[in-house]
Design a protein around this motif. Structure first.
Motif, short mmCIF file in Angstrom:
data_model
loop_
_atom_site.label_atom_id
_atom_site.label_comp_id
_atom_site.label_asym_id
_atom_site.label_seq_id
_atom_site.Cartn_x
_atom_site.Cartn_y
_atom_site.Cartn_z
N UNK A 162 -5.72 -6.42 11.00
CA UNK A 162 -6.93 -5.62 10.76
C UNK A 162 -6.57 -4.14 10.64
N UNK A 163 -5.72 -3.68 11.56
CA UNK A 163 -5.34 -2.26 11.53
C UNK A 163 -4.57 -1.93 10.25
N UNK A 164 -3.64 -2.81 9.87
CA UNK A 164 -2.84 -2.54 8.67
C UNK A 164 -3.72 -2.56 7.42
N UNK B 261 -6.43 -3.67 -4.24
CA UNK B 261 -7.62 -3.23 -3.51
C UNK B 261 -8.60 -4.37 -3.32
N UNK B 262 -8.72 -5.20 -4.34
CA UNK B 262 -9.63 -6.35 -4.24
C UNK B 262 -9.16 -7.30 -3.15
N UNK C 138 0.84 -1.21 0.00
CA UNK C 138 0.00 0.00 0.00
C UNK C 138 0.87 1.25 0.00
N UNK C 139 2.00 1.19 0.72
CA UNK C 139 2.90 2.35 0.72
C UNK C 139 3.47 2.59 -0.68
N UNK D 279 -6.36 0.51 3.11
CA UNK D 279 -7.54 0.88 2.32
C UNK D 279 -7.82 2.37 2.42
N UNK D 280 -7.68 2.94 3.61
CA UNK D 280 -7.89 4.38 3.76
C UNK D 280 -6.87 5.15 2.91
#
Lengths: 560, 771
Positions: free
Chosen positions: A520-522, A483-484, A460-461, A527-528
């Motif tokens: 979960x947090x990662x 993303x999927x 994501x980064x 996604x955000x």
């Protein structure tokens, strides 16, 4: 796993792993000796006086002391080798109490527990011998009535037996309570600082655990001390005299208690520090070359190391370095967005994305399989669960990772056994042993989810950084699948959370709930970040309407 | 450093407000900046949160105050008292009790000295923070402020507000509800911060821990349960004074004045590591640079540190080992210190040749205890001053900070400059010292000086996300200085104006809204105070600064300075409501005595011998009317006519005057208390007795109360004589009780026993410490 990954593993072991093991061993020995020499002071105060401390230090020059020191060094090395064989980067999970007991009673683990007992007993004997106090130094002492005959020194026997007894508890905790788990630090601090940070905690833990085990050993010795002494008096020509230690008055000796407390704490502390030192050295981050396997000058490129499934430590370090790309500057990330020559293909990013997405989708599939009803599980490949995967053993043997077994064809005998098991599970006491814990399968699937966590944050980064740093558009093709995959992972993690009843909070002390919470947090953060960065362009990424609708709350920051 | 403070001033001249014209000091509820000039905005901005918090809707925190002072001391064994201290405040509480409690008298001299030494050692990290009002509490925030802190969500228009009672309200545009957040561990909230890249996580710095709340944006729950909060605790890391999420949202850093290490949390996995510990200093502040590459940590001393976040390196004292020497000439020790400069790249490669010694220019004294780029320690520019506030530029290359006690802003730039191998050093960039009045100052010059006058100590710095505006607020001041900034090619700061509130305002906090891309919106939290409330603040300030003054002195100040102000022209109030003033009166009276606001006021009146406000005002009005009637000009005057008409028609005013003139003299507190009894207001006492510890005086009031069961009192605490205890037949006070109450504090200067005397001098009951 390809040839490049195998080369990376060999290079890692030759250049890094062995070197770090040697450094950890030297550091462990130094720490062990330092701890002993610090412990001399209270020992001297307990047994003789402060005046005799100087004589104890002077006694270190005697050849006998050198021998004991050599024995201590050798036993430290033995403990280090045992830990190097049994350490793991994946937490152990059990499906039931029976599974836990079966794990503990396997021959390898029983042998290791026995080795720990022997090492601890010899270590305690060496401590006592090196200390040199006449009261507790030797097992046999001249009898007070008749100097020509030898009597057994029960205090010495008590202390040695206590060390062996205490090591059983430590070993069980080592194998069942994930003490052999190598955890990666929150921040990559210098080695000295990391060791300093764990010093206080380890000392406190050693003290408390030693006190816990001492009470059980006192009871044990009260009941069986006579038998232990009898073993020597019956087989060797020695006698017992004075107040028996296995009596109430003998056990109430303050000197004995202080000796047992000090030396037991020292033994535990040294054991715990050994684990921490190994962990500190082996989890130091690597800075790997961000190049495709074809272009990398070093055999240990990041892309190759991420595929090193047979060396989980290297794979973890590679994914850790991959996730750290987010923190590093654009210069460190630039090779990921570069094109390979000749041809101008984005091999580097493709390999990074493939490895990372593979980890994410693999974890998602394992979790979905674990969450599926049991009836479906019979025909699906079993989750690699309930079987501890000891990284060190695998490193030693160089074996390949266990492949998922093919679905066995169920015979009538198996069906009968299942029925028998079902009947036993309904019995009051046996049921508690046999019943499978409800979240054991997801926990087993999550146990090796650490690389997936780093893959989520790293990919994501890179995706976010690609908006400004990707000049050739090499990352665009992977944004949709990423993303999927993140949406699927978030959904399945939410199901796991509901099953475990964590209610959105970080898990307690167990490593697997903590890992699930971190995942979960990662995933949510990824996604955000991605939706906030590519908000206006999400429709161009080939996502379905349903997936776009699921991404909308993240874009608007209304997802909890 | 490549730093230019003011465009016209060159490198040496500091930016100051003296370059501004007085017209740029504007005030108003909405102010906008246009063309680099501040002006009053005609309309409020759209998409703006309208937050109104009524002060009376917020209770004072019951956790901070103590009820001990409200009651007479009871006999208690030393052991039980020490145990209670241990449970309440740990080892420091025990040492405090030993050092200053009654046990101190029984200790021998050497033991007292040992306890004092231990207390000093245990509380060493707190020393600097306790001596300063900035400590754990919010900078510049008075104790009675309704709003103490605000935090904008980094991505949405969502505002979290910390109130006086340590509760937090979360305001959001178009939200149906305003969640109210409370938790049993949420005490003395000093800071809060929203997690970036998340919609729901809010970290709160509390007295004993860090709380991380999960607040669903779409939830309609107005009171999130405690299960929504995650508690993060580390041994010795309390009280927590500052929390900051990393820009990526994966890590949280917290600072505590009681802990020498900043703690780095992985909140999701509930793990933490301390960052290089300094044993003799605590940490007050932590700021993560917006690019996530550095963390600035301020200590309770002069030193502050900057970490790089890749390796979290700690190489502070490697100078002598690596060959670079730091020499401190004895004459220059602690006043002018030499720096050891050594340039290394991001990864440590050992010493680089070319280390040299460079003297720092006087008079700025600073220590540069650094051996390399990472984790450097800096010493504040003023001796004895610590960093009070700091902020990072949006690009993470420049940190601005201010130290306690001086209105100067310093810059620490990390921009690498070609051909300049020196390490970054703090440089003063803004001087906000107000110019002193001149002897032959004209009226215009004085007006100009007053218009641009700001506080003497900087409370907060805030840089907007575009890097174009900087706001500076001050301690106990109603002004916010606004500067225009430019980061490229190097930092330029230009004064833009002064945003000034009304006279009775104090700026509590300033923060730029973070989710705006091209514009900036500064949120200024100010405490709206009536003019009379200013006097209350002054009186509280007086009490804080003169805590050790005798009670009589404090009471004289209360009477002459405060009451004279808040009761000014009360003779003309007549039927007007006394409630607003009564609240100030009661609160300041309780401040004077040192009890919490929940203590029944009647107790305080009896204890201090001060009449209630209604009696006091009534007496003043009666005196005024009597004096008026006695004057020669009264007859035939319009006032006489008005009073006569009012009394004739029996309107409320007339009834009030009738009652006032017909009532007896109410100057004594016992008379006022008698009136309170007759009006039944004293009935609340038994309930409070049952809820709190008992005392002899309370017992007396209980016996005299008209209703309510007699709450059993502890024998050791209740010192009523049996005859009085049995006199429960006093269902109503004797009508002739007009004796005087000997104020206990006036008697002995402390909370010592008092007594109520009958007219004939017969003691109805006595209250004594000793049986």
């Amino acid at each position: 796993m390809g040839a490049t990954a195998q080369t990376a593993i060999e290079s890692f072991k030759a250049n890094i792993y062995n070197s770090r093991c040697a450094q950890a061993l030297l550091c462990g020995i130094a720490c062990h000796l330092a701890a002993y020499f610090v412990a001399i002071l209270p020992l001297a105060a307990i047994n003789t006086s402060f005046y005799s401390v100087a004589s104890h230090w002077w006694a270190l020059l005697h050849p006998t002391s050198w021998l004991y020191l050599l024995v201590i060094v050798g036993l430290t090395c033995a403990m280090g080798f045992i830990h190097a064989a049994w350490y793991s980067v994946k937490p152990i999970t059990f499906s039931s109490w029976l599974n836990c007991m079966a794990h503990l009673t396997s021959k390898h683990i029983l042998g290791t527990i026995a080795s720990h007992m022997v090492i601890s007993a010899f270590l305690m004997r060496s401590y006592l011998g090196l200390f040199g106090s006449t009261e507790i130094a030797n097992l046999f002492v001249p009898c007070q009535d008749d100097k020509n005959h030898k009597c057994i020194n029960e205090k010495h026997l008590f202390l040695v037996c206590q060390a062996a007894f205490s090591s059983i508890f430590a070993s069980v905790s080592y194998f069942c309570d994930n003490r052999n788990l190598v955890t990666f630090p929150v921040a990559q601090q210098p080695l000295s600082e990391r060791l300093t940070n764990v010093l206080k905690g380890n000392l406190w833990m050693a003290t408390m655990e030693n006190l816990q085990t001492m009470k059980w050993f006192y009871l044990f010795y009260f009941l069986h001390g006579n038998w232990l002494c009898g073993f020597f008096t019956n087989n060797i020509d020695v006698a017992r005299e004075g107040v028996a230690v296995d009596s109430v008055f003998g056990l109430l000796s303050v000197t004995l208690f202080l000796n047992a407390f000090t030396l037991g704490t020292l033994s535990r502390f040294v054991f715990q520090m050994g684990l921490s030192i190994f962990e500190t050295f082996q989890t130091e981050a690597l800075t790997l070359e961000v190049k495709s396997t074809q272009e990398a000058a070093s055999p240990m490129a990041m892309t190759a190391a991420m595929e090193a499934t047979s060396c989980p430590l290297l794979q973890h370090l590679a994914f850790l370095d991959f996730s750290e790309l987010a923190r590093r500057g654009a210069d460190r990330r630039a090779p990921a967005f570069s094109l390979s020559q000749p041809g101008g293909h984005p091999h580097t990013f493709n390999q990074l994305a493939t490895s990372s997405l593979g980890q994410i989708t693999s974890l998602t599939q394992r979790l979905e399989t674990a969450l599926a009803p049991p009836s479906d599980n019979n025909n699906s490949p079993p989750v690699a669960a309930n079987k501890p995967d000891f990284t060190g053993l695998r490193d030693l043997t160089g074996g390949a990772p266990p492949r998922p077994a093919a679905a066995p064809k169920r015979s009538e005998v198996a069906v009968l056994l299942d029925r028998l098991r079902g009947w036993l599970e309904r019995r009051p006491l046996l049921g508690a042993l046999l019943t499978e814990w409800p979240d054991s399968r997801p926990a087993a699937a999550l146990a090796d989810g650490r690389p997936a966590l780093w893959a989520v944050s790293g990919l994501s980064a890179l995706g976010v950084a690609s908006l400004t740093e990707d000049r050739y558009g090499v990352a665009q093709r992977h944004l949709g699948p990423l993303l999927r995959a993140l949406l699927e992972l978030a959904a399945v993690l939410e199901r796991v959370r509901r099953l475990a009843g964590c209610a959105g909070r970080g898990g307690g002390g167990a490593p697997v709930p903590r890992l699930a919470s971190g995942l979960r947090a990662a995933t949510a953060t990824a996604l955000f970040r991605l939706t906030a960065t590519f908000g206006p362009h999400l429709r161009s990424l080939g996502l379905s309407d349903k997936e776009l609708a699921r991404l909308e709350p993240y874009r608007l920051y209304t997802e909890g | 450093m490549g730093l230019r403070a003011c465009p016209d001033g060159g490198r040496q001249r500091l930016c100051s407000l003296s370059q501004l014209s007085p017209e740029l000091a504007v005030s108003g509820p909405h102010v906008q900046e246009a063309g680099g000039r501040l002006q009053v905005a005609p309309l409020p901005l759209t998409d703006q949160l309208n937050v109104t918090i009524r002060p009376d809707a917020v209770r004072s925190s019951t956790k901070v105050g103590t009820v001990e002072n409200a009651f007479l001391a009871t006999e208690e064994t030393t052991t039980s008292r020490l145990l209670a201290s241990w449970h309440r405040a740990g080892i420091s509480g025990v040492l405090d009790d030993l050092a200053s409690g009654r046990a101190a008298d029984s200790l021998p001299g050497w033991a007292r000295r040992l306890v004092a030494l231990l207390t000093t050692l245990v509380r060493l990290p707190y020393t600097a923070s306790i001596s300063s009002p900035l400590s754990v509490s919010v900078p510049g925030a008075p104790a009675g402020a309704v709003v103490r802190r605000v935090a904008w969500h980094p991505h949405t228009t969502r505002l979290a507000v910390v109130l006086r009672d340590d509760s937090i309200r979360v305001y959001q545009t178009q939200a149906p509800t305003v969640p109210l957040i409370k938790h049993r561990l949420q005490r003395r909230v000093a800071d809060l911060h929203w997690k970036p890249h998340s919609a729901s996580l809010l970290a709160v710095a509390c007295e004993r821990c860090v709380l991380v709340w999960t607040l669903e944006p779409n939830s309609v729950i107005t009171r999130p349960p405690g299960s929504c909060a995650q508690t993060l605790t580390a041994p010795g890391h309390a009280p927590v004074s500052c929390v900051q999420w990393s820009p990526l949202g994966d890590l949280l850093v917290s600072a505590s004045p009681g802990d020498g290490a900043l703690i780095l949390w992985n909140v999701a996995e509930e793990t933490h590591v301390p960052l290089s510990r300094v044993w003799w200093l605590g940490n007050t502040l932590c700021r993560w640079s917006p690019d996530g590459s550095k963390v600035l940590g301020a200590t309770t001393g002069q030193t502050f540190r900057v970490w790089e976040t890749v390796r979290w390196m700690d190489e502070r004292y490697r100078g002598p080992v690596s060959g670079a020497r730091m020499t401190l000439p004895s004459s220059l020790l602690w006043t002018e210190v030499w720096e050891t400069v050594r340039w290394t790249d991001e990864r440590y490669r050992g010493p680089v040749s070319g280390a040299r010694m460079t003297p720092l220019p006087s008079p700025v004294d600073r220590v540069w205890e650094t051996a390399r780029w990472t984790d450097e320690r800096y010493r504040g520019p003023v001796s004895g001053a610590r960093m009070s506030c700091a902020c990072w530029s949006p690009d993470g290359q420049t940190a601005l900070f201010a130290t306690a006690g001086e209105p100067v802003v310093y810059s620490l730039s990390f921009v690498p400059i070609l051909l300049n191998d020196s390490a970054p050093r703090p440089v003063p960039v803004i001087d906000l010292t107000s110019s002193p009045p001149e002897a032959d100052e004209t009226r215009e010059a004085r007006a100009r000086r007053e218009a641009l006058r700001v506080g003497t100590e900087i409370a907060a710095l805030s840089w907007d996300s575009t890097g174009r505006r900087l706001a500076v607020s001050f301690v106990d001041c109603n002004a916010v200085a606004i500067f225009a900034t430019d980061l490229h090619p190097h930092l330029r700061i230009t004064p833009c104006g002064v945003l000034r509130g009304s006279v009775d305002e104090v700026v509590m906090d300033i923060t730029f809204q973070q989710n705006l891309q091209d514009t900036a919106s500064l949120c200024v939290v100010s405490e709206q105070m009536e003019l009379k409330q200013c006097q209350v603040r002054k009186f509280r300030s007086f009490l804080r600064k003169n805590n050790e003054a005798p009670f009589t002195v404090k009471k004289a100040v209360w009477d002459s300075a405060l009451n004279a102000s808040i009761l000014y022209s009360c003779e003309t109030w007549m039927t007007g409501s006394l409630k607003p003033v009564d609240q100030m009166y009661q609160h300041t009276l309780k401040d004077l005595v040192g009890v919490r606001y929940q203590t029944p006021s009647d107790l305080i009146y009896v204890e201090t011998g001060i009449p209630p406000l209604s009696a006091r005002v009534g007496q003043m009005q009666r005196n005024f009317l009597m004096k008026l009637q006695a004057s020669t000009h009264f007859e035939g005057s319009p006032v006489q006519k008005a009073i006569q008409l009012a009394r004739m028609h029996a309107c409320p005013m007339g009834q009030y005057i009738e009652k006032l003139l017909g009532s007896p003299h109410l100057s004594s507190p016992v008379a006022a208390l008698s009136e309170a009894w007759s009006s039944g207001r004293i009935q609340q006492v038994p309930m409070l007795v049952s809820a709190t510890a008992s005392g002899g005086l309370l017992g007396g009031l209980l016996a005299a109360a008209p209703a309510g069961p007699a709450t059993p009192l502890r024998p050791s605490a209740s010192l009523l004589s049996p005859s009085v205890s049995g006199a429960s037949g006093l269902a109503s006070p004797p009508a002739n009780v007009t004796g005087s109450l000997m104020s206990p504090v006036e008697q002995a200067g402390g909370r010592t026993p008092g007594s109520i005397l009958s007219p004939g001098g017969v003691q109805l009951f006595s209250v004594n410490d000793s049986p």
